[in-house]
Design an enzyme around this catalytic site. Structure first.
Site, mmCIF file in Angstrom:
data_model
loop_
_atom_site.group_PDB
_atom_site.id
_atom_site.type_symbol
_atom_site.label_atom_id
_atom_site.label_comp_id
_atom_site.label_asym_id
_atom_site.label_seq_id
_atom_site.Cartn_x
_atom_site.Cartn_y
_atom_site.Cartn_z
ATOM 1 N N LYS A 254 13.277 -14.121 -11.677
ATOM 2 C CA LYS A 254 12.972 -12.823 -12.638
ATOM 3 C C LYS A 254 11.852 -13.385 -13.714
ATOM 4 O O LYS A 254 10.767 -12.633 -13.907
ATOM 5 C CB LYS A 254 14.208 -12.432 -13.328
ATOM 6 C CG LYS A 254 15.055 -11.499 -12.807
ATOM 7 C CD LYS A 254 14.607 -10.130 -12.186
ATOM 8 C CE LYS A 254 13.858 -10.125 -11.237
ATOM 9 N NZ LYS A 254 14.724 -10.025 -9.871
ATOM 10 N N GLU B 286 18.154 -16.535 -9.338
ATOM 11 C CA GLU B 286 17.584 -15.311 -9.468
ATOM 12 C C GLU B 286 16.913 -15.286 -11.329
ATOM 13 O O GLU B 286 15.889 -14.436 -11.243
ATOM 14 C CB GLU B 286 18.783 -14.032 -9.471
ATOM 15 C CG GLU B 286 18.328 -12.751 -9.756
ATOM 16 C CD GLU B 286 17.423 -12.396 -8.987
ATOM 17 O OE1 GLU B 286 16.802 -13.000 -7.864
ATOM 18 O OE2 GLU B 286 16.837 -11.256 -9.360
ATOM 19 N N ARG C 130 4.958 0.528 -6.285
ATOM 20 C CA ARG C 130 4.858 -0.434 -5.069
ATOM 21 C C ARG C 130 3.941 -1.421 -5.186
ATOM 22 O O ARG C 130 3.824 -2.469 -4.379
ATOM 23 C CB ARG C 130 4.183 0.514 -3.756
ATOM 24 C CG ARG C 130 5.373 1.593 -3.508
ATOM 25 C CD ARG C 130 4.738 2.255 -2.181
ATOM 26 N NE ARG C 130 4.713 1.821 -1.023
ATOM 27 C CZ ARG C 130 5.333 1.807 0.029
ATOM 28 N NH1 ARG C 130 6.425 2.741 -0.100
ATOM 29 N NH2 ARG C 130 5.146 1.388 1.212
ATOM 30 N N GLU D 183 8.387 -13.978 -12.014
ATOM 31 C CA GLU D 183 7.689 -12.833 -11.440
ATOM 32 C C GLU D 183 7.052 -11.903 -12.410
ATOM 33 O O GLU D 183 5.777 -11.345 -12.212
ATOM 34 C CB GLU D 183 8.251 -12.077 -10.306
ATOM 35 C CG GLU D 183 9.449 -11.339 -10.945
ATOM 36 C CD GLU D 183 10.138 -10.518 -9.564
ATOM 37 O OE1 GLU D 183 9.628 -10.061 -8.790
ATOM 38 O OE2 GLU D 183 11.385 -10.434 -9.625
ATOM 39 N N CYS E 50 0.712 -1.201 -0.040
ATOM 40 C CA CYS E 50 0.065 -0.163 -0.078
ATOM 41 C C CYS E 50 0.753 1.207 -0.023
ATOM 42 O O CYS E 50 1.878 1.418 0.427
ATOM 43 C CB CYS E 50 -0.755 0.118 1.117
ATOM 44 S SG CYS E 50 -1.786 -1.676 1.478
ATOM 45 N N GLY F 147 -0.134 -1.410 6.630
ATOM 46 C CA GLY F 147 0.197 -2.121 7.611
ATOM 47 C C GLY F 147 -1.048 -3.250 8.003
ATOM 48 O O GLY F 147 -1.810 -3.406 7.016
ATOM 49 N N LYS G 248 6.347 -3.806 -4.527
ATOM 50 C CA LYS G 248 8.169 -3.688 -4.584
ATOM 51 C C LYS G 248 8.551 -3.650 -3.227
ATOM 52 O O LYS G 248 9.374 -4.234 -3.050
ATOM 53 C CB LYS G 248 7.981 -2.117 -5.227
ATOM 54 C CG LYS G 248 9.408 -1.825 -5.166
ATOM 55 C CD LYS G 248 10.252 -2.445 -6.229
ATOM 56 C CE LYS G 248 11.754 -1.791 -6.477
ATOM 57 N NZ LYS G 248 12.524 -3.134 -6.833
ATOM 58 N N TRP H 146 -2.967 -2.722 -1.363
ATOM 59 C CA TRP H 146 -2.821 -3.792 -1.734
ATOM 60 C C TRP H 146 -3.435 -5.050 -0.713
ATOM 61 O O TRP H 146 -2.920 -5.136 0.188
ATOM 62 C CB TRP H 146 -1.046 -3.986 -1.713
ATOM 63 C CG TRP H 146 -0.311 -5.264 -2.357
ATOM 64 C CD1 TRP H 146 -0.418 -5.502 -3.562
ATOM 65 C CD2 TRP H 146 -0.147 -6.334 -1.601
ATOM 66 N NE1 TRP H 146 0.349 -6.781 -3.893
ATOM 67 C CE2 TRP H 146 0.359 -7.373 -2.319
ATOM 68 C CE3 TRP H 146 -0.278 -6.745 -0.221
ATOM 69 C CZ2 TRP H 146 0.882 -8.726 -2.134
ATOM 70 C CZ3 TRP H 146 0.383 -8.265 0.229
ATOM 71 C CH2 TRP H 146 0.883 -9.108 -0.677
ATOM 72 N N HIS I 75 18.700 -35.759 -9.275
ATOM 73 C CA HIS I 75 18.314 -35.810 -8.089
ATOM 74 C C HIS I 75 16.599 -35.974 -7.769
ATOM 75 O O HIS I 75 15.868 -35.903 -6.898
ATOM 76 C CB HIS I 75 18.634 -35.520 -6.791
ATOM 77 C CG HIS I 75 20.226 -35.620 -6.800
ATOM 78 N ND1 HIS I 75 20.694 -37.139 -6.172
ATOM 79 C CD2 HIS I 75 21.388 -34.935 -6.906
ATOM 80 C CE1 HIS I 75 22.148 -37.103 -6.437
ATOM 81 N NE2 HIS I 75 22.377 -35.859 -6.678
HETATM 82 O O1 M6R Z 1 13.550 -4.358 -0.724
HETATM 83 P P1 M6R Z 1 14.201 -5.806 -0.541
HETATM 84 O O2 M6R Z 1 15.352 -5.908 -1.348
HETATM 85 O O3 M6R Z 1 14.176 -6.254 0.991
HETATM 86 O O4 M6R Z 1 13.088 -6.672 -1.342
HETATM 87 C C1 M6R Z 1 13.258 -8.067 -1.230
HETATM 88 C C2 M6R Z 1 12.455 -8.797 -2.207
HETATM 89 O O5 M6R Z 1 10.839 -8.711 -1.796
HETATM 90 C C3 M6R Z 1 12.667 -8.461 -3.647
HETATM 91 O O6 M6R Z 1 13.989 -8.804 -3.975
HETATM 92 C C4 M6R Z 1 11.735 -9.296 -4.535
HETATM 93 O O7 M6R Z 1 12.154 -10.604 -4.528
HETATM 94 C C5 M6R Z 1 11.674 -8.722 -5.911
HETATM 95 N N1 M6R Z 1 10.649 -8.415 -6.294
HETATM 96 C C6 M6R Z 1 12.453 -9.546 -6.707
HETATM 97 O O8 M6R Z 1 12.377 -9.022 -7.987
#
Ligand code: M6R
Length: 607
Positions: free
Chosen positions: A484, A480, A27, A487, A2, A100, A602, A73, A503
């Site tokens: 990517k 990673e 966000r 997501e 949010c 929150g 975000k 959100w 395995h």
């Molecule tokens: O702001 P942060 O680096 O603490 O965020 C951690 C994760 O929420 C963040 O890296 C998330 O996995 C991303 N969307 C990945 O692209």
């Protein structure tokens, strides 16, 4: 997650609120709303969906000079107009926005219902408006303080009252809130991007604080009415940095910024003369650094993957036991905090709840916790015992890209520093610095060949499942790459150590499940090539990221993307770029909402 914006000043509030919400879009949200106060009444408009829907619903002349806005959100209650914020009390006199989670909302709601209050929404936030209305006795600030004493959980709140014009009351416990000081106008926001178009002068509100804001004044107190003198900080970001420029998406812009952002993360920190690094923000003497016997890297998501890469580097170069841990797991497993262990929490936003709470738990046990953060002034850098800013500039796209490579850079420098205090010779230090210095040009030359990755994405983006496979320091890069892709394109992707497929995951291999192998010319190359053959033998399509001129790989793979030859330990940078581009182009070709993928936020400020 949010987003919050509040405004009071001489200008019409509605356009400023909408503009602030647009800056908070990154966000992640599913509905939005504003409330504007005018001539003793509050007018609320809120809509499910994107901000254009809200914007279209707000009348062109929506009068009023103070107001609050919110992007929601959903956590409690479905995504609809009613559950969107702001929430008003039954009498329509008080409006609030909340970020929150109110943990005791059920009990509070039950009690309020027994007292005759009928709730309109399914949210936890609505109890705040109702509590305020029962506690209000002509002073909104006092009502907010009393309400905060009753609430359990996390909140960033901004409240307004129809009979107290030009007044906003903000309160914080666990969800960020920043005051922006303008010229005869004030703003409140959940992060500085919402304020930067109006002012660069900000005050970070801390947990347990309440701020009373009018167009020309602010006063910060605690819940016991004790005044708190606050420092005014200046935001260093420029407005242009949160614009897309000629790029189609923030993610594209941020991927292409990496040669520069990596350079910024290194700037002024490499000491060529002594073949080491300077990281002043650590707040540690050389003697203390020498005493470190173990390093732990704590983070979530992409930042966790950066930590994993560095754990390989640290053990290999500095010969210090090092491991990465998921913040969300660490916090609840009663971690053992040993003497001479140093913790780094890694977070782009500096607000991730899992990481922040893990840090607090470690500090409570007496650990020294350092932060690796991007957002200056965020909660983690403020509460940590020291740390390193990565200086990536604002990262707006939900998918983290440039923060990852800058986190690596900062931690590579820390590794150099600590390795040089141990076994790493001057000569080896210089070689490592040479490799570090090569990274910006290395990443640029990979970016120059983006069209090749785009062609690969066109060929493979209709696949439903993907495996990303790497070994050693490039295993977390595979994780990673898979993160990517899933997501932002919503294609199912799994990252594995290439050695692990036999395995179990090899059962997934068939003609329509591509495997993307990372094959640098390091000590594990032969092993990875064997793993590629195992996949090919089962008719699985193979894409490889390999080093220029590697014909063995080309002979096996269906498609190869070559990166220039580089130092073994810097391949994670070179290999990451095509994986980011691959995810981006797949998402683009599938017509996905690249910068704001579904269900994601975000900055994840709830557990
Ligand atoms: O702001 P942060 O680096 O603490 O965020 C951690 C994760 O929420 C963040 O890296 C998330 O996995 C991303 N969307 C990945 O692209």
């Amino acid at each position: 997650m949010c987003g919050i914006i509040g405004y009071c000043g001489p200008k019409p509030a509605a356009p400023i609120l909408i503009e602030g919400l647009k800056r908070l879009e990154y966000r992640g949200y599913d509905s939005a709303g504003i409330c504007v106060g005018n001539n003793g009444e509050l007018n609320v408009v809120k809509r499910k969906g994107k901000l254009q829907v809200l914007d279209a619903a707000v009348p062109a002349d929506f009068p009023g000079w103070y107001g609050i806005g919110h992007t929601r959100w959903a956590t409690h209650g479905e995504v609809n107009d009613t559950n969107a914020h702001p929430h008003i009390d039954r009498s329509g006199r008080i409006a609030i926005v909340h970020n929150g989670i109110i943990e005791n909302y059920s009990a509070l709601r039950e009690k309020l219902e027994q007292d005759g209050h009928a709730f309109r929404t399914e949210t936890d936030s609505e109890v705040i408006a109702y509590l305020l209305s029962t506690l209000y006795e002509g002073d909104l600030e006092q009502a907010v303080k009393q309400t905060c004493r009753i609430l359990k959980g996390t909140y960033g709140i901004v409240a307004m009252h129809q009979e107290e014009p030009d007044l906003l009351i903000g309160a914080r416990n666990g969800s960020p809130l920043v005051l922006g000081i303008g010229d005869k106008e004030m703003l409140l926001g959940s992060d500085v991007t919402a304020l930067i178009a109006h002012t660069k002068q900000v005050v970070y509100i801390e947990d347990g604080e309440v701020v009373r804001v009018t167009p020309t004044s602010y006063r910060t107190t605690d819940l016991g009415d004790r005044q708190i003198d606050k420092r005014v900080d200046t935001i260093s970001w420029e407005l242009e940095e949160i614009e897309k420029d000629e790029f189609r998406h923030f993610m594209e812009k941020e991927i292409f910024e990496q040669p520069e952002s990596i350079k910024r993360a290194m700037q002024g920190r490499v000491d060529h003369e002594h073949a080491t690094a300077h990281l002043g923000g650590l707040n540690m003497s050389n003697r203390e650094l020498l005493e470190i016997e173990r390093v732990k890297l704590v983070a979530a998501g992409t930042s966790y993957h950066a930590g994993m890469v560095v754990s390989y580097l640290m053990e290999s170069l500095a010969r210090i036991p090092c491991n990465a841990e998921l913040a969300s797991e660490l916090r609840y497993r009663n971690p053992i905090v040993e003497r001479n262990t140093i913790y780094f929490v890694i977070s782009q936003s500096g607000e991730t709840a899992d990481t922040l709470y893990a840090m607090r738990e470690l500090q409570r046990k007496g650990a020294r916790v350092l932060g690796i953060c991007n957002v200056v002034g965020a909660t983690i850098p403020r509460e940590s015992d020291g740390g390193v800013y990565i200086h990536s500039g604002p990262e707006i796209a939900v998918a983290s890209t440039k923060a990852f490579t800058s986190q690596l850079t900062a931690l590579y420098l820390f590794t150099l520093l600590i390795a040089r205090m141990r076994d790493m010779s001057y000569e080896q230090g210089l070689n490592f610095i040479e490799a570090l210095d090569s990274i910006p040009a290395l990443t640029r030359s990979v970016l120059d060949r983006h069209a090749e990755v785009e062609a690969l994405a066109a060929k493979y983006c209709r696949a439903e499942d993907f495996l990303f496979l790497g070994r050693g320091i490039n295993y977390p890069v595979a994780l990673e790459g898979a993160l990517k892709l899933k997501e932002i394109s919503y294609i199912h992707a799994e990252g594995y150590s290439a050695a692990e497929i036999k395995h179990g995951p090899i059962a997934l291999i068939n003609e329509s499940t591509p495997s993307l192998f990372i094959v640098p010319d390091d000590g594990l190359r032969e092993k990875v090539i064997s793993n590629m053959k195992e996949v090919k033998a089962r008719k699985g399509p193979v894409i490889a990221l390999a080093v220029e001129g590697d014909r063995d790989v080309a002979a096996i793979a269906d498609d190869v993307f070559y990166v220039p030859k580089a130092g073994e330990l810097v391949y994670p940078f070179a290999m990451m770029i095509p994986l980011q581009l691959f995810a981006y182009y797949c998402a683009l070709q599938l017509g996905r909402d690249v910068d704001q993928p579904r269900n994601l936020a975000k900055s994840v400020t709830v557990e």
